[in-house]
Structure formats: C-alpha cells, structure tokens
Design an enzyme around this catalytic site. Structure first.
Site, short mmCIF file in Angstrom:
data_model
loop_
_atom_site.label_atom_id
_atom_site.label_comp_id
_atom_site.label_asym_id
_atom_site.label_seq_id
_atom_site.Cartn_x
_atom_site.Cartn_y
_atom_site.Cartn_z
CG HIS A 167 -55.61 -0.40 32.17
ND1 HIS A 167 -55.97 0.01 30.90
CD2 HIS A 167 -56.32 -1.54 32.39
CE1 HIS A 167 -56.86 -0.82 30.40
NE2 HIS A 167 -57.08 -1.77 31.28
CB THR A 282 -65.82 -17.88 20.84
OG1 THR A 282 -66.08 -18.58 19.62
CG2 THR A 282 -64.76 -18.63 21.63
CG ASP A 400 -41.98 -13.09 13.49
OD1 ASP A 400 -40.90 -13.13 14.12
OD2 ASP A 400 -42.11 -13.56 12.35
#
EC number: 2.3.1.-
Length: 461
Positions: A167, A282, A400
């Site tokens: 990290h 949210t 992808d």
C-alpha cells in the site's frame, strides 16, 4: 467451497520492463510522500478478478499467458517503479523506492481443478482458501517488493487474476490506473500508444507539503519498538491479524438504497432535533447501514471508531492530477457510541456523523487531521475500529484484457471489521461489499443485515 488443496503453482515468471524505458524521468529512486508513509506498514492489499475467456484449455499456455506476460512488460515501461523495491537503509533519513535495471514483477502461473461457479454461488469462503489464488510479496524488515501477480486457470477455461500490492506504493485509484493501462495494451496488442489519461505521473512535487506533515510521520515511524532501542526503519507490512476468518459478500440493491434514504428522511421528520444529513450519497447511506448492522449484531464494544477514506486529489490546493501515481487518500476518523447506533435513530446518527466528517475534511487544514490521527491512533479496550476500503467509483468494465470485463470480483480486506466496497459495472447503481469475520460473527451480521432490509421493504410498501 474448499480450493486450498487443489491449486498447483506451475511456474513463476519474472517480468521486467523493456530495457529502454519510455519515461526517462525515472532515476534510481522515488521518494515517498506523507500519504505514502501513512500506509508504510499496513497489511498488503489484495484483489481477485475472475474472467470468462471462452477459450479452450490449450489456449492458456499458448495464448493467454504469453499475451498477459508480454503486455505486462510493455505496461511496466510507464509503471517502472512498480517493479522496484521499497527500502529504508541505515544511511537514509526516510524510506524510498529503489529502481534498478534488473527490476521485475513476479507473475505466478497456477491451475486448479475447482469449480469456479461454486466459488461464485457461495457468498462465503474461508480466507485461507482465497489466499491460494493470491501471490505473496517478497518482504523483509529492510526491503519489500511492491507488486505480485498470479494467473490461475480453472477447468472451465475461466481465469483468475490475483493481485497483491504494497500500500505504500499506491492507493486504489492508482492500482485502477495500472490495471486499465495493462488491459488497454493487452487488448490492443503490438505496443499501442497509451492515451494520455492512462499514463501515470510519479512526480512527488504534485503533493504540496508546506507545513511539513511528512516529518510528523517520519518521526512517528522511527519511534523505537523498545525504550532505548534502535530507530525503527522497518518497511515490512504488518501480517494480517487473522487467518481463520470467513470472507462474506453482500449486496445492497438500488431499491435497498432508496429504502434506506427514505427511512433516514422519515426518522428526521420524527425527530426535529436532528439536522438532515449533509450528504445522502450512496457511500454514506451504505456505510451508515452496515455500521448499524455491525452494532446490532453485537460485533462492537461500547464505542466505535469509524474510518472512512477520502481521495484528496481534487481537494488539495493545487489539485493533484487524476493520473498521479501513489497515495493521495486519508482516512476521516470519527468516534460514535454503540448505544446511539443501536437505538431507533441509529441510522440517522451514523449517516449524519459520517457525512459531517467528510464535509469537515473539505473545509479544514489537512495537517490538523494528520496531527489528530497521530495523537489518537491507539484504540482503547472499550472501542472497536470499523474501517472502509475499496470504492464503488472504479469501473470493472475498464479491466477488459480482451475477454470482456471481469465476471466477478472479490476484494480481500486487510483488516477484520473492514467494510470493503467493490467496483461496479457501468450503469450498476447497487453496491456490493465484503467483510472478513469469524464464522459466528458472520452469521450474526448476515442475520441482522437481511432482517433489517426486510423491515425497510415492509415500511416502504
């Protein structure tokens, strides 16, 4: 589903960037900022991405691995420091990333006879099983690698990309940038030029530190482990404090989130002494609900210390570019009473408190937050720390490599009591998250999580 005995390592390939770097700005070292130092000894972060390749098994060795390996090498042209080594020598006042010509990233090739569908269908797995799909970092007290990758083949032709990273070298936004760049090169082939927004910036001058916050952290990190002992220059990440925990995956649908918003609004109307939450995002609503479920399930002590990470790239002055590579995240910390969170207005208390601390971060000097972090970094015996990791704002579809975006994602939280938010597909408005808890704790949380959602649904009818 147990897979630990069925994963076989076939090979470990050391992948190096091309001999001639495309970025001549890389010297022999890169310094760390105060944001990087904050994560210097944090446990490694880990991700699992599962892909459907729709290719025959024979293509794994003939096509998939060479394509991933070669595109990784090309990607490291621009991400050369990720192949470097984090060190803190006796002769250095601070740790740094060392860059050498023979640097490489280990790519583990493995296979398993496990059924991936059973892995996806079961929301709960042993943490030790998931670790079999993840590569280890090379670490010692004095040196640490920054990135390790593993490709595991399933009998169905599905593959799993396992990632372990230190990290101190990168936050979630930076890792997402690396994966998008790697996927772009792999998908297009033949060393395509990267779009400007996928080229990382490692220049630490973008992180302004006029009040010398970095020195605060260096002094803190160098504190001897024992009185009178040598100064602590370790760069070794802390080991995960658990290996017998369950990994649990949960989801809040769009309807669930709207029901939570309506419930918060309803409670505000009933209790005029409560001000409306500053934010009803949210993330705030999700964290507020999960936190109250933690408390109601009996998983917290008298007090809760809640830590919500905030990306400061756009909050700093001047703002930091989106493609800055490193850490630019700080955990906003707030203390709450478990009794308040378990009460009738607990959801409101959580939402209001979480949203207010983010607003405070926008308005205040960041040095104050860092100083408070150092002063209040210890947890009392009557306090439980609950943190948040991951992000819903990174797109799965951008990973992808030529076979479509990942079919599934599993984050492996570095801490117990850690709410790990998952990346989403484009257009998905729900929230997936995972937890790592003891088996009985997971059962208690699941029961409270599902029961309260049912009550919310009834109230909304």
């Amino acid at each position: 589903m147990s897979i630990s005995s069925s994963v076989a390592v076939l090979n470990v390939v050391q992948v190096s960037p091309p001999t001639a770097p495309v970025n001549n700005a890389f010297q022999d070292r890169i310094s760390l900022t105060h944001f990087d130092l904050l994560a210097l000894r944090a446990p490694p972060n880990q991700r699992l991405f599962f892909y459907e390749t729709h290719l025959p098994i024979s293509a794994f060795a003939e096509t998939v691995i060479p394509k991933l390996r070669d595109s990784l090498s090309l990607t490291l042209q621009n991400f050369r420091p990720l192949a470097g080594t984090l060190i803190w020598s006796l002769h250095s006042d601070e740790p740094y990333i060392r860059i050498k010509d023979d640097d490489s990233v280990p790519l583990t090739i493995a296979e398993t006879d496990a059924d991936p569908q059973k892995l996806f269908d079961d929301p709960f797995q042993q943490e030790t099983d998931l670790q079999q799909l993840l590569p280890p970092l090379r670490v010692s007290e004095t040196e640490a690698s920054l990135l390790a990758l593993q490709i595991t083949l399933f009998p169905s032709g599905d593959i799993c990309l396992g990632i372990t990273f230190h990290h101190a070298a990168q936050d979630g936004a930076s890792l997402a940038l690396f994966l998008k760049s790697w996927a772009h090169i792999c998908r297009h082939g033949d060393d395509p030029p990267l779009p400007q927004n996928l080229i990382p910036i490692f220049d630490r001058d973008f992180i302004d530190d006029p009040k010398n916050i970095k020195q605060l952290f260096l002094d803190h990190l160098l504190t001897p482990l024992t009185p009178g002992g040598p100064r602590n220059r370790s760069v070794k990440p802390m080991e995960k404090p658990f290996n017998d925990r369950m990994h649990g995956s949960f989801r809040l649908t769009v309807d669930d989130i709207e029901n939570l918003r309506r419930r918060i609004t309803s409670l505000q109307v009933q209790n005029t002494s409560q001000e409306p939450p500053v934010r009803m995002s949210t993330v705030v609503v999700t964290c507020a609900y999960v936190l109250t479920c933690f408390v109601k399930a009996g998983l917290t002590k008298k007090h809760v210390r809640f830590i919500l990470p905030a990306d400061l790239r756009k909050r700093l002055q001047p703002p930091v570019p989106d493609n800055y590579y490193g850490n630019c995240v700080f955990g906003c910390t707030v203390d709450m009473s478990s009794d308040d969170l378990a009460g009738q207005d607990g959801l409101v208390v959580a939402a209001k408190t979480i949203s207010s601390v983010v607003s405070e971060l926008d308005a205040n000097d960041h040095r104050t937050f860092f100083e408070n972090f150092l002063l209040n970094n210890t947890i009392s015996q009557e306090e439980t720390k609950v943190g948040v990791g991951g992000s819903i704002y990174f797109s799965l579809d951008e990973k992808d490599f030529g076979w479509g975006g990942p079919k599934h994602l599993k984050n492996v939280p570095p801490w117990p009591n850690h709410i790990y938010l998952a990346e989403r597909r484009d257009g998905d408005k729900g929230v997936d998250f995972c937890l790592m808890l003891a088996k009985q704790e997971m059962a208690e949380f699941e029961s409270k999580f599902l029961d309260d959602l049912k009550l919310l649904e009834k109230r909304s009818c």
